[in-house]
Design a protein around this motif. Sequence first.
Motif, PDB file in Angstrom:
ATOM      1  N   GLY A 144       0.832  -1.214   0.000  1.00  0.00           N
ATOM      2  CA  GLY A 144       0.000   0.000   0.000  1.00  0.00           C
ATOM      3  C   GLY A 144       0.857   1.250   0.000  1.00  0.00           C
ATOM      4  O   GLY A 144       0.536   2.201   0.693  1.00  0.00           O
ATOM      5  N   LYS A 145       1.943   1.234  -0.749  1.00  0.00           N
ATOM      6  CA  LYS A 145       2.918   2.352  -0.814  1.00  0.00           C
ATOM      7  C   LYS A 145       3.410   2.722   0.582  1.00  0.00           C
ATOM      8  O   LYS A 145       3.744   3.874   0.873  1.00  0.00           O
ATOM      9  CB  LYS A 145       2.312   3.561  -1.516  1.00  0.00           C
ATOM     10  CG  LYS A 145       2.016   3.341  -2.995  1.00  0.00           C
ATOM     11  CD  LYS A 145       1.780   4.678  -3.702  1.00  0.00           C
ATOM     12  CE  LYS A 145       1.917   4.612  -5.210  1.00  0.00           C
ATOM     13  NZ  LYS A 145       1.201   3.556  -5.870  1.00  0.00           N
ATOM     14  N   GLY A 146       3.424   1.766   1.470  1.00  0.00           N
ATOM     15  CA  GLY A 146       3.933   2.002   2.823  1.00  0.00           C
ATOM     16  C   GLY A 146       2.840   1.965   3.875  1.00  0.00           C
ATOM     17  O   GLY A 146       3.100   1.668   5.027  1.00  0.00           O
ATOM     18  N   ALA A 147       1.581   2.255   3.465  1.00  0.00           N
ATOM     19  CA  ALA A 147       0.503   2.350   4.464  1.00  0.00           C
ATOM     20  C   ALA A 147       0.046   0.990   4.964  1.00  0.00           C
ATOM     21  O   ALA A 147      -0.635   0.898   5.977  1.00  0.00           O
ATOM     22  CB  ALA A 147      -0.680   3.121   3.893  1.00  0.00           C
ATOM     23  N   GLY A 148       0.408  -0.079   4.273  1.00  0.00           N
ATOM     24  CA  GLY A 148       0.121  -1.421   4.787  1.00  0.00           C
ATOM     25  C   GLY A 148      -0.892  -2.212   3.962  1.00  0.00           C
ATOM     26  O   GLY A 148      -1.440  -1.722   2.977  1.00  0.00           O
ATOM     27  N   THR A 149      -1.121  -3.438   4.415  1.00  0.00           N
ATOM     28  CA  THR A 149      -1.945  -4.389   3.660  1.00  0.00           C
ATOM     29  C   THR A 149      -3.410  -3.961   3.591  1.00  0.00           C
ATOM     30  O   THR A 149      -4.062  -4.115   2.558  1.00  0.00           O
ATOM     31  CB  THR A 149      -1.849  -5.787   4.327  1.00  0.00           C
ATOM     32  OG1 THR A 149      -0.461  -6.080   4.537  1.00  0.00           O
ATOM     33  CG2 THR A 149      -2.442  -6.856   3.449  1.00  0.00           C
ATOM     34  N   VAL A 150      -3.922  -3.419   4.688  1.00  0.00           N
ATOM     35  CA  VAL A 150      -5.332  -3.026   4.724  1.00  0.00           C
ATOM     36  C   VAL A 150      -5.567  -1.913   3.696  1.00  0.00           C
ATOM     37  O   VAL A 150      -6.510  -1.947   2.897  1.00  0.00           O
ATOM     38  CB  VAL A 150      -5.720  -2.591   6.157  1.00  0.00           C
ATOM     39  CG1 VAL A 150      -7.133  -2.040   6.193  1.00  0.00           C
ATOM     40  CG2 VAL A 150      -5.597  -3.787   7.113  1.00  0.00           C
ATOM     41  N   LYS A 151      -4.660  -0.939   3.650  1.00  0.00           N
ATOM     42  CA  LYS A 151      -4.763   0.163   2.688  1.00  0.00           C
ATOM     43  C   LYS A 151      -4.543  -0.364   1.256  1.00  0.00           C
ATOM     44  O   LYS A 151      -5.219   0.073   0.311  1.00  0.00           O
ATOM     45  CB  LYS A 151      -3.719   1.235   3.042  1.00  0.00           C
ATOM     46  CG  LYS A 151      -3.776   2.487   2.170  1.00  0.00           C
ATOM     47  CD  LYS A 151      -4.962   3.327   2.555  1.00  0.00           C
ATOM     48  CE  LYS A 151      -5.242   4.590   1.774  1.00  0.00           C
ATOM     49  NZ  LYS A 151      -4.534   4.915   0.607  1.00  0.00           N
ATOM     50  N   HIS A 152      -3.633  -1.300   1.107  1.00  0.00           N
ATOM     51  CA  HIS A 152      -3.340  -1.913  -0.188  1.00  0.00           C
ATOM     52  C   HIS A 152      -4.631  -2.439  -0.829  1.00  0.00           C
ATOM     53  O   HIS A 152      -4.839  -2.324  -2.037  1.00  0.00           O
ATOM     54  CB  HIS A 152      -2.324  -3.050   0.048  1.00  0.00           C
ATOM     55  CG  HIS A 152      -2.131  -4.000  -1.074  1.00  0.00           C
ATOM     56  ND1 HIS A 152      -1.375  -3.701  -2.187  1.00  0.00           N
ATOM     57  CD2 HIS A 152      -2.586  -5.269  -1.260  1.00  0.00           C
ATOM     58  CE1 HIS A 152      -1.365  -4.747  -2.997  1.00  0.00           C
ATOM     59  NE2 HIS A 152      -2.092  -5.711  -2.466  1.00  0.00           N
ATOM     60  N   PHE A 153      -5.529  -2.978   0.004  1.00  0.00           N
ATOM     61  CA  PHE A 153      -6.798  -3.511  -0.505  1.00  0.00           C
ATOM     62  C   PHE A 153      -7.941  -2.491  -0.382  1.00  0.00           C
ATOM     63  O   PHE A 153      -9.087  -2.825  -0.680  1.00  0.00           O
ATOM     64  CB  PHE A 153      -7.189  -4.776   0.270  1.00  0.00           C
ATOM     65  CG  PHE A 153      -6.365  -5.990  -0.070  1.00  0.00           C
ATOM     66  CD1 PHE A 153      -6.403  -6.539  -1.346  1.00  0.00           C
ATOM     67  CD2 PHE A 153      -5.559  -6.589   0.887  1.00  0.00           C
ATOM     68  CE1 PHE A 153      -5.653  -7.678  -1.656  1.00  0.00           C
ATOM     69  CE2 PHE A 153      -4.815  -7.727   0.585  1.00  0.00           C
ATOM     70  CZ  PHE A 153      -4.859  -8.270  -0.692  1.00  0.00           C
ATOM     71  N   GLY A 154      -7.633  -1.270   0.085  1.00  0.00           N
ATOM     72  CA  GLY A 154      -8.669  -0.241   0.228  1.00  0.00           C
ATOM     73  C   GLY A 154      -9.721  -0.599   1.276  1.00  0.00           C
ATOM     74  O   GLY A 154     -10.911  -0.322   1.105  1.00  0.00           O
ATOM     75  N   LEU A 155      -9.298  -1.196   2.387  1.00  0.00           N
ATOM     76  CA  LEU A 155     -10.262  -1.698   3.374  1.00  0.00           C
ATOM     77  C   LEU A 155     -10.137  -0.992   4.735  1.00  0.00           C
ATOM     78  O   LEU A 155     -10.549  -1.543   5.758  1.00  0.00           O
ATOM     79  CB  LEU A 155     -10.055  -3.215   3.570  1.00  0.00           C
ATOM     80  CG  LEU A 155     -10.340  -4.093   2.350  1.00  0.00           C
ATOM     81  CD1 LEU A 155      -9.842  -5.516   2.580  1.00  0.00           C
ATOM     82  CD2 LEU A 155     -11.827  -4.096   2.027  1.00  0.00           C
ATOM     83  N   SER A 156      -9.574   0.216   4.723  1.00  0.00           N
ATOM     84  CA  SER A 156      -9.278   0.886   6.003  1.00  0.00           C
ATOM     85  C   SER A 156     -10.494   1.022   6.913  1.00  0.00           C
ATOM     86  O   SER A 156     -10.367   0.990   8.134  1.00  0.00           O
ATOM     87  CB  SER A 156      -8.668   2.266   5.764  1.00  0.00           C
ATOM     88  OG  SER A 156      -7.494   2.116   5.020  1.00  0.00           O
ATOM     89  N   ASP A 157     -11.694   1.203   6.336  1.00  0.00           N
ATOM     90  CA  ASP A 157     -12.871   1.373   7.207  1.00  0.00           C
ATOM     91  C   ASP A 157     -13.589   0.044   7.466  1.00  0.00           C
ATOM     92  O   ASP A 157     -14.664   0.022   8.042  1.00  0.00           O
ATOM     93  CB  ASP A 157     -13.836   2.398   6.586  1.00  0.00           C
ATOM     94  CG  ASP A 157     -14.246   2.001   5.183  1.00  0.00           C
ATOM     95  OD1 ASP A 157     -13.577   1.132   4.586  1.00  0.00           O
ATOM     96  OD2 ASP A 157     -15.256   2.554   4.680  1.00  0.00           O
ATOM     97  N   LYS A 158     -12.971  -1.065   7.021  1.00  0.00           N
ATOM     98  CA  LYS A 158     -13.670  -2.360   7.171  1.00  0.00           C
ATOM     99  C   LYS A 158     -12.963  -3.318   8.121  1.00  0.00           C
ATOM    100  O   LYS A 158     -13.407  -4.444   8.321  1.00  0.00           O
ATOM    101  CB  LYS A 158     -13.775  -3.034   5.803  1.00  0.00           C
ATOM    102  CG  LYS A 158     -14.466  -2.184   4.763  1.00  0.00           C
ATOM    103  CD  LYS A 158     -15.647  -2.890   4.184  1.00  0.00           C
ATOM    104  CE  LYS A 158     -16.542  -1.897   3.506  1.00  0.00           C
ATOM    105  NZ  LYS A 158     -17.234  -2.379   2.379  1.00  0.00           N
ATOM    106  N   VAL A 159     -11.833  -2.890   8.681  1.00  0.00           N
ATOM    107  CA  VAL A 159     -11.094  -3.766   9.595  1.00  0.00           C
ATOM    108  C   VAL A 159     -11.150  -3.132  10.984  1.00  0.00           C
ATOM    109  O   VAL A 159     -10.811  -1.967  11.147  1.00  0.00           O
ATOM    110  CB  VAL A 159      -9.639  -3.947   9.101  1.00  0.00           C
ATOM    111  CG1 VAL A 159      -8.789  -4.647  10.147  1.00  0.00           C
ATOM    112  CG2 VAL A 159      -9.609  -4.719   7.786  1.00  0.00           C
TER     113      VAL A 159
END
Length: 396
Positions: A220-235
Motif C-alpha cells: 500500500g505504498k507504505g501504508a500497509g496491507t489493509v490500505k493496499h486492498f482499500g479496506l481501512s474502514d472495514k477492519v
Amino acid sequence: MSSNILNQFLSENLEDLKDKGLYNEIDPLESANGPIIKINGKELINLSSNNYLGLATNDTLRTIAKEAIDKYGVGAGAVRTINGTLQIHVELEETLAKFKHTEAAIAYQSGFNCNMAAISAVMDKNDAILSDELNHASIIDGCRLSKAKIIRFNHSDMDDLRAKAKEATESGQYNKVMVITDGVFSMDGDIAKLPEIVKIAEEFDLITYVDDAHGSGVLGKGAGTVKHFGLSDKVDFQIGTLSKAIGVVGGYVAGKQQLIDWLKVRSRPFLFSTSVTPADAAASKKAIEMLMESTALNEKLWENSEYLKAGLKKLGFNIGESETPITPCIIGDEVKTQEFSKKLNEAGVYAKSIVFPTVPRGTGRVRNMPSAAHTKEMLDQALTIYETVGKELEII
Ligand code: PMP
C-alpha cells in the motif's frame, strides 16, 4: 542454593535441544543492524533483518531521538495511566491514526505485547476466535490469554474459514466471534486474502483483526496491507509494529475511537507496564511522517527485492510464491538448509536458516530480507556468493 528439580529440568532439556540441533545460537552484532553487519570481526552482507526501509540507522531519526532525550530524558517514568503519558506518546498515536486512516490509535511497548494486550481486552471465555493456522506466535499467545475458544482455519483457505465462521456463529455458543490474521505471512511472504476475509466477516458479523507487522511500510505504498486492498474502514483492529519497517520499537492498534478508548482502560500492558522511551516514540513518529511524505524508500525496497528475487530465480533457486520482499530460498532438508546458511555466512552473506518447527518439516529455507538500504553492488555480491555455495552444495 538453587533448586535441584530446576537444575535437572534445565540440564535435560537444554541437552535435548542441543542433541536435536534446535538450540538457537545467537551471534551478537558488533555494528548497527544495517545492510552490512559485523559479527566476530567479519563484515557480512545482511539479508536477515526486518529493517525493510533502512530506518533503524537513519541519520534524521538518530537526531530526533537525541533531541527527545534532551527534552524528556531517557524514560517515561511511569505507566501511561499514572503519569507516564508524555506529549510525544500522544503525538505518536495521532500520527499512527493518520498513517492508518483511522479515527484513533494506541501505542504499546512492542508488537508482541500489543497482541497480548488487544485480543484479551475484547475477547473472553464466552467468545471464539477464528485464527489462520500460520499466524504469528504473539497472536497465538494473545488468543490463549483471552481464554476464548480458538478455532484454527487452514492457511488462507477461505472455504474453510467460511465453514468455520458459519458453524461458530450458528451454534449460538459464543457471544462474539473474531477472525484474526497476519497481513503478510513472515515465512513465505504471501499476503492474507483480506477482501474475502472482510466479506465473510460482514456475512457473519465477525470482528476483524489484522496484524500487519510485515505489511506496514511495505504494501500500500507504505501504508500497509489493509490500505493496499482499500479496506481501512472495514477492519476493526489494525495492528502494527514499530520495530520492522519503522526501524525503532513498539506496537500499536489503529481503529475506531471507541475501540481505542476501551483499550486504554482495559488492556493490561497499557495499564501496568511503562511505555516506550521518549526517544523511541519520537523516532517512530518521525519515521511514519517520513513514510507519509515520500514513497521513495518504499519504491527502493521493491526495486531491490525484485532484483534479488529475479537473480535467485535465474540461478535456479526455489524462491516459493512470495508476493512481498520476504524472499525464501527453499532447500527442504533441515540439515542441508543449516549447512547452506552456515556456508553463506562463511562466504560473506548473513541469511538465517529457518527449519521445523518454525516451518513445516521438509520445507527448510534460508530467508532473505532485502531492504531499501542495500545497494545493487551488495545484492550482486550476495548473488555471486549464492551461486558459488549453491553449486558447491548441489542445490542449483
Ligand atoms: N506480529 C507479527 C506478525 C510479527 O511478525 C512480529 C515480529 N516477529 C510481531 C508481531 C512482534 O513484533 P515486535 O518485534 O514488535 O514485538
